[in-house]
Design an enzyme around this catalytic site. Structure first.
Site, mmCIF file in Angstrom:
data_model
loop_
_atom_site.group_PDB
_atom_site.id
_atom_site.type_symbol
_atom_site.label_atom_id
_atom_site.label_comp_id
_atom_site.label_asym_id
_atom_site.label_seq_id
_atom_site.Cartn_x
_atom_site.Cartn_y
_atom_site.Cartn_z
ATOM 1 N N ASP A 59 -12.340 12.075 6.934
ATOM 2 C CA ASP A 59 -11.940 11.059 5.965
ATOM 3 C C ASP A 59 -12.812 9.828 6.176
ATOM 4 O O ASP A 59 -13.283 9.572 7.285
ATOM 5 C CB ASP A 59 -10.461 10.712 6.215
ATOM 6 N N GLY A 73 -1.312 2.808 5.134
ATOM 7 C CA GLY A 73 -2.439 3.369 4.396
ATOM 8 C C GLY A 73 -2.098 4.517 3.466
ATOM 9 O O GLY A 73 -2.776 5.554 3.475
ATOM 10 N N ASP A 116 0.825 -1.207 0.000
ATOM 11 C CA ASP A 116 0.000 0.000 0.000
ATOM 12 C C ASP A 116 0.857 1.253 0.000
ATOM 13 O O ASP A 116 0.443 2.312 -0.494
ATOM 14 C CB ASP A 116 -0.896 0.017 1.250
ATOM 15 N N ASP A 119 -12.359 11.050 0.422
ATOM 16 C CA ASP A 119 -12.854 9.713 0.103
ATOM 17 C C ASP A 119 -14.171 9.423 0.812
ATOM 18 O O ASP A 119 -14.776 8.370 0.629
ATOM 19 C CB ASP A 119 -11.817 8.636 0.430
ATOM 20 N N TYR A 139 -9.876 9.415 -3.893
ATOM 21 C CA TYR A 139 -9.275 8.611 -4.943
ATOM 22 C C TYR A 139 -10.030 8.666 -6.272
ATOM 23 O O TYR A 139 -9.790 7.847 -7.147
ATOM 24 C CB TYR A 139 -9.116 7.168 -4.422
ATOM 25 N N HIS A 180 -11.794 6.914 6.302
ATOM 26 C CA HIS A 180 -11.009 6.003 7.124
ATOM 27 C C HIS A 180 -10.684 6.643 8.478
ATOM 28 O O HIS A 180 -10.516 7.858 8.575
ATOM 29 C CB HIS A 180 -9.704 5.624 6.421
ATOM 30 N N HIS A 189 -2.571 8.255 8.608
ATOM 31 C CA HIS A 189 -2.322 6.874 9.039
ATOM 32 C C HIS A 189 -0.880 6.609 9.473
ATOM 33 O O HIS A 189 -0.630 5.615 10.160
ATOM 34 C CB HIS A 189 -2.675 5.892 7.910
#
Length: 460
Positions: free
Chosen positions: A210, A183, A133, A304, A343, A212, A175
């Protein structure tokens, strides 16, 4: 000379265009039509280094730094740059990065090359969680130091009172851990910026929208009461990265730790929609500000969480995402606005450009200016507000569930007895030693939990 020859010899100053207006003149017209001007009573700074836009994670990697190019081009096409102080920040030094990150990790990022990619358990790329990643690509260290430098520069403009709102869309990489990448994030610019703010501010509220969980920032400030972290995110421990951020994850379990109840999480299910998202955000953020009394706010605007994102799973449109920025701005506290995930580049760029307009208090028209560079990239959606909930994830967030989440946050806030203590106050030696010991225990507990998670991921 015949008239026809005069016409044939005539050269249009801008071949391929139908207007004699230059790009600068077109931007001036946009500024006039949109009423764009310097905000009254406050200053907005915009921090962007063009070198960032040239970086490339790889053909198939979802992270596309080119989204920054699109963002900046839209901002400039509307003429919003005229209402802000524009800075091209320098790259952060290795010593500045080591204010949070471990020295051996920074040294690794400085010397690693794409040829070092390997998943050998004995290799450093494996130890520092790079290569999948978080790929090793040409210019990696320069990329890291540039986006971190921009966030540090933005934070310093706030602490020096040169700016009231500072924007860095290249930052927000939440992250990254103290000694490893995670991440798509290598350096945690948010932590570095907050550390800079803490030199002048007793309390900082960090808000993350976000999709995440903002795990890296939460973990970094796990054991302190000088930072409150508040993350709104999709949560599924087994199936959605990073698998952390449950409602009852509120900091150290030991109430003797200063950081207890200072890590707040708002776990969401697939498909949350605009009205729900805005109401939830306001219902949670307002009491957090009232109870914690921050003197500065950092807002991570990961895009995102928009509908139609390549990795996201919400039904949130750009205006609803921007409503979070507008709401936080109303508190009139020093505000650092950062990027993050996102993304589907065309939608990320529109969201961040719109949120820039909110920061400067401008109401721009929805049609992207015809002179916007790379306009063809937006296809038929040449509007700032495309309909993003067309994928229509099933909305699994019931009214009862969201109300229970708000009640859970309110319960945690009850533990805060007024504004917390600050580091600048005198701490008796015995209490200081106890706090250091607790912080070491918490850090060791978090590291062990992270190691276990990584082992499970690799076995899976």
């Amino acid at each position: 000379m015949a008239k026809t020859s005069v016409v044939q010899d005539y050269k249009h100053p801008q071949p391929g265009t139908t207007s004699t207006f230059t790009v600068d003149e077109k931007i001036r017209r946009e500024i006039w039509n949109n009423g764009i001007k310097k905000p009254k009573g406050y200053t907005v700074s915009y921090h962007a280094n063009p070198e960032m836009e040239q970086m490339h994670f790889g053909q198939k990697h979802p992270m596309k730094p080119w989204r920054l190019t699109l963002t900046n081009k839209i901002v400039m096409a509307y003429g919003m740059h005229e209402a802000m102080d524009i800075y091209i920040p320098r790259a952060a030094s290795s010593q500045e990065l080591k204010d949070f990150h471990r020295g051996d990790y920074i040294d690794f990022l400085q010397r690693v090359t794409p040829s070092d990619n390997t998943w050998d358990p004995d290799s450093q790329t494996y130890a520092y969680n790079t290569g999948d990643d978080c790929p090793i690509f040409d210019g990696l260290y320069n990329y890291c130091s540039l986006y971190a430098g921009a966030s540090l520069d933005a934070a310093r403009k706030l602490t020096n009172h040169q700016s009231n709102i500072a924007i860095n869309w290249s930052g927000g990489l939440h992250h990254a851990k103290k000694n490893e990448a995670s991440g798509f994030c290598y350096i945690n610019d948010i932590v570095l910026a907050i550390l800079q703010l803490l030199l002048h501010h007793p309390r900082v509220l960090y808000i993350d929208i976000d999709v995440h969980h903002g795990d890296g920032v939460e973990q970094a400030f796990w054991s302190t009461d000088r930072v409150m972290t508040l993350s709104f995110h999709k949560y599924n421990r087994a199936e959605f990265f990073p698998g952390t951020g449950a409602l009852d994850d509120t900091g150290p379990i030991n109430n003797a730790s200063a950081g207890a109840h200072h890590s707040l999480n708002v776990p969401l299910h697939d498909g949350i929609e605009d009205a729900q998202y805005i109401k939830l955000f306001e219902d949670v953020v307002k009491p957090c500000v009232r109870q914690y009394k921050p003197t500065a706010i950092v807002l991570q605007c990961g895009a995102d969480s928009l509908g139609g994102d390549r990795l996201g799973c919400f039904n949130v449109n750009i205006k609803a995402h921007g409503a979070c920025v507008a709401f936080v701005k109303k508190f009139n506290l020093p505000l650092l606005v950062l990027g993050g995930g996102g993304y589907t580049p065309r939608n990320v760029a529109k969201a961040w450009a719109y949120e820039t307009s909110l920061c400067i208090g401008a109401e721009v028209h929805p049609n992207l200016p015809a002179h916007t560079p790379f306009l063809e990239h937006f296809g038929n959606e040449k509007t700032l507000f495309p309909k993003l909930d067309f994928t229509r994830y099933e909305n699994k967030n019931s009214r009862v569930y969201l109300e229970s989440v708000v009640m859970g946050i309110m319960e945690q806030l009850r533990y805060l007895q007024g504004a917390p203590s600050v580091q600048m106050q005198h701490i008796p030696p015995d209490l200081g030693g106890l706090r250091d010991e607790l912080e070491r225990e918490v850090f060791e507990e978090m590291e062990e939990r992270e190691r276990s998670r990584r082992k499970k991921e690799r076995r899976g």
